[in-house]
Design a protein around this motif. Structure first.
Motif, PDB file in Angstrom:
ATOM      1  N   GLN A 377       0.818  -1.212   0.000  1.00 21.87           N
ATOM      2  CA  GLN A 377       0.000   0.000   0.000  1.00 21.87           C
ATOM      3  C   GLN A 377       0.853   1.264   0.000  1.00 21.87           C
ATOM      4  O   GLN A 377       0.397   2.320  -0.442  1.00 21.87           O
ATOM      5  CB  GLN A 377      -0.915   0.005   1.238  1.00 21.87           C
ATOM      6  N   GLN A 379       3.788   1.731  -1.600  1.00 20.06           N
ATOM      7  CA  GLN A 379       4.814   1.675  -2.628  1.00 20.06           C
ATOM      8  C   GLN A 379       5.150   3.048  -3.196  1.00 20.06           C
ATOM      9  O   GLN A 379       6.318   3.404  -3.357  1.00 20.06           O
ATOM     10  CB  GLN A 379       4.370   0.738  -3.740  1.00 20.06           C
ATOM     11  N   ALA A 380       4.127   3.840  -3.467  1.00 22.87           N
ATOM     12  CA  ALA A 380       4.356   5.166  -4.047  1.00 22.87           C
ATOM     13  C   ALA A 380       5.120   6.060  -3.074  1.00 22.87           C
ATOM     14  O   ALA A 380       6.042   6.790  -3.467  1.00 22.87           O
ATOM     15  CB  ALA A 380       3.022   5.806  -4.424  1.00 22.87           C
ATOM     16  N   GLN A 381       4.747   6.004  -1.796  1.00 26.23           N
ATOM     17  CA  GLN A 381       5.435   6.811  -0.798  1.00 26.23           C
ATOM     18  C   GLN A 381       6.887   6.365  -0.635  1.00 26.23           C
ATOM     19  O   GLN A 381       7.778   7.182  -0.419  1.00 26.23           O
ATOM     20  CB  GLN A 381       4.706   6.701   0.543  1.00 26.23           C
ATOM     21  N   CYS A 382       7.101   5.060  -0.742  1.00 23.41           N
ATOM     22  CA  CYS A 382       8.469   4.520  -0.636  1.00 23.41           C
ATOM     23  C   CYS A 382       9.332   5.047  -1.769  1.00 23.41           C
ATOM     24  O   CYS A 382      10.469   5.452  -1.560  1.00 23.41           O
ATOM     25  CB  CYS A 382       8.422   2.993  -0.637  1.00 23.41           C
ATOM     26  N   HIS A 383       8.788   5.046  -2.982  1.00 25.32           N
ATOM     27  CA  HIS A 383       9.537   5.547  -4.132  1.00 25.32           C
ATOM     28  C   HIS A 383       9.837   7.035  -3.979  1.00 25.32           C
ATOM     29  O   HIS A 383      10.923   7.496  -4.323  1.00 25.32           O
ATOM     30  CB  HIS A 383       8.752   5.295  -5.415  1.00 25.32           C
ATOM     31  N   GLN A 384       8.864   7.750  -3.447  1.00 26.96           N
ATOM     32  CA  GLN A 384       9.051   9.188  -3.257  1.00 26.96           C
ATOM     33  C   GLN A 384      10.135   9.460  -2.222  1.00 26.96           C
ATOM     34  O   GLN A 384      10.978  10.332  -2.405  1.00 26.96           O
ATOM     35  CB  GLN A 384       7.734   9.840  -2.819  1.00 26.96           C
ATOM     36  N   THR A 389      12.010   6.617  -9.475  1.00 27.93           N
ATOM     37  CA  THR A 389      10.798   6.336 -10.249  1.00 27.93           C
ATOM     38  C   THR A 389      11.010   5.031 -11.015  1.00 27.93           C
ATOM     39  O   THR A 389      11.235   5.024 -12.229  1.00 27.93           O
ATOM     40  CB  THR A 389      10.495   7.489 -11.228  1.00 27.93           C
ATOM     41  N   ARG A 395      11.850  -0.921  -7.172  1.00 27.10           N
ATOM     42  CA  ARG A 395      12.961  -0.129  -6.655  1.00 27.10           C
ATOM     43  C   ARG A 395      14.187  -1.017  -6.414  1.00 27.10           C
ATOM     44  O   ARG A 395      14.082  -2.119  -5.902  1.00 27.10           O
ATOM     45  CB  ARG A 395      12.552   0.550  -5.346  1.00 27.10           C
TER      46      ARG A 395
END
Length: 491
Positions: A377, A379-384, A389, A395
């Motif tokens: 859930q 994943q986007a915050q982890c990449h940020q 990207t 990643r």
């Protein structure tokens, strides 16, 4: 009830015992040592020639005699052993020197034959052997001739075994001195001034009760530091020091000396194992940076700050940020386990190890959600947080060794299957130390002084290596670790 000796002459057929002695005599590179012993004797009496005396010393090692007297008793009752060593089993009849005597009054000359001399005993006395052994100790102390034989044997084993030395390991063991360690009231010295007190501490947690335990062993004497091939269980190098000398700097000095003496061994060696007592960033960096050898050394748990935190949970491993300078989701344990912390759920997941990149000198890890098809859930915050990207591959996290704690991060990650296989081979050192302690009599001996102890240890290790070399050369590699197994008859 009489306790039998494991290495008594009754245990194995006598012919086989003599074959084992001959195996050592034939394959021990002792020519230079014997030549020096001949020079030291010069014009002295030669009732007991150098080569038989040297072979008798080897017999004492091969057959595990605890003292010179024990060896001499065996020689006296075993003519076959006397002949194997090179002695004449019959007493040496010394010819009296006749002389011509002239009577001063008459001028008549006559031959005078003195009383016949007593024959020299075929077996040398303990005094003869002690003096001879003192010369051997002198040559080891001044020229390192016993240690030199171990170097030659190491190179010869490398020649007959193409993979000898690929997997090396280190371990130390205590050798107590014959001295009690008590100081004399008058001189304020012990009866073995070269020795001192050492201690070894082990600790852990009882799996059944969960209680922590600690055990401290103290002894007065010396420490034997040993590097060995963990596949074949054969010694490669050794160092004897007073018991208080630290193992870590000794290990690093031994590594440098070993690979300086035998550069081909550094090129051949793939990994080097040791227990957690040898855990050191300096040692691990030395092995990898200087010799491209993968260190398989257990990691100590030294982190203490987190244990004082009010929220500390002893059931969970302590983690720290991989990059403390930024707010990222990647953390690691003291054992080198790399994890991500989900920003949405706070769940810790192990990153998928993708191997070591030699060109980058870095460990490569991949996002576990992408690698294992998990739903994440955050994943986007982890990449940020990581400033990346990534595409479908997910990643990627690279850990460059020269930018991280070298004690924690090594080319073969702690706990990985290849690390486990290599580290488990380290148990070979324990078996070698057990043979040295029990089979060669270092649990019960009469040795004082570091020069004597170094010579005695060096002889034991040289005999082990010579036996291994002889078995391999004669087509019995399965017996190369055996010290007492009978040699099969040929023909």
């Amino acid at each position: 009830m009489t306790q039998t000796n494991l290495f008594s002459w009754d245990a194995i057929e006598a012919r086989s015992d003599l074959d084992r002695l001959q195996l050592v005599i034939d394959h021990l590179p002792d020519e230079r040592l014997v030549q020096y012993l001949e020079v030291l004797r010069q014009h002295g009496r030669n009732d007991y020639p150098v080569r038989p005396m040297w072979n008798a010393l080897l017999a004492g090692i091969v057959f595990q005699h605890p003292s010179i007297e024990s060896l001499l008793r065996e020689l006296a009752r075993n003519p076959s052993l006397m002949e194997a060593c090179g002695f004449d089993p019959l007493p040496i009849q010394r010819k009296p020197n006749a002389r011509i005597v002239t009577d001063p009054d008459t001028g008549v000359s006559r031959i005078e034959v003195p009383v016949p001399l007593e024959p020299v005993h075929a077996v040398p006395s303990s005094w003869n052997v002690s003096r001879f052994l003192a010369k051997v100790i002198e040559l080891e102390a001044s020229l390192g001739m016993i240690s030199e034989m171990a170097v030659i044997l190491r190179e010869q084993l490398m020649a007959v075994l193409p993979d000898f030395g690929q997997h090396l390991g280190f371990d130390g063991t205590d050798i107590a001195s014959h001295s009690t360690g008590q100081k004399d009231r008058t001189s304020a010295q012990t009866s073995d001034p070269d020795a001192d007190w050492g201690h070894h501490e082990t600790q852990g947690v009882d799996a059944a009760t969960g209680k922590a335990w600690k055990k401290i062993k103290r002894w007065f004497g010396y420490g034997l530091h040993l590097i060995a091939d963990t596949q074949y269980e054969i010694p490669v190098a050794f160092e004897l020091t007073p018991a208080s000398v630290s193992e870590q700097p000794t290990l690093r000095a031994m590594i440098r000396d070993l690979f300086s003496e035998t550069p081909a061994l550094a090129e051949r060696c793939r990994d080097f194992s040791a227990d957690r007592g040898l855990d050191s960033a300096e040692t691990k960096a030395l092995l990898w940076d200087d010799y491209a050898i993968r260190p398989l050394i257990d990691t100590r748990e030294l982190w203490r700050e987190e244990k004082n935190d009010p929220d500390y949970d002893p059931s969970k491993p302590i983690t720290r940020p991989l990059n403390p300078e930024r707010a990222d989701t990647i953390v690691h344990t003291e054992k080198g386990s790399v994890q991500c912390v989900c920003p949405a759920t706070g769940e810790h997941r192990e990153l998928a190890f993708q191997g070591f990149e030699d060109a980058r000198n870095a460990l490569k890890y991949r996002c576990p959600a992408a690698a294992y098809g998990l739903e994440c859930q955050g994943q986007a915050q982890c990449h940020q947080a990581g400033g990346v990207t990534p595409g479908e591959f997910g990643r990627v996290v690279r850990i460059k060794l020269d930018e991280q704690d070298r004690r924690i991060f090594v080319p073969t990650p702690h706990g990985s299957p290849s690390w486990q296989r290599g580290y488990h081979r380290r148990s070979a050192l324990e078996r070698i130390n057990n043979r040295i302690d029990r089979h060669f009599g270092f649990e019960l001996h009469f040795i004082r002084g570091i020069a004597k102890m170094t010579t005695r240890v060096g002889l034991a290790i040289a005999v082990m290596m010579a036996m291994a070399l002889g078995h391999v050369r004669q087509g019995r590699p399965e017996q190369m670790r055996s010290l007492v197994q009978p040699i099969p008859a040929t023909g």
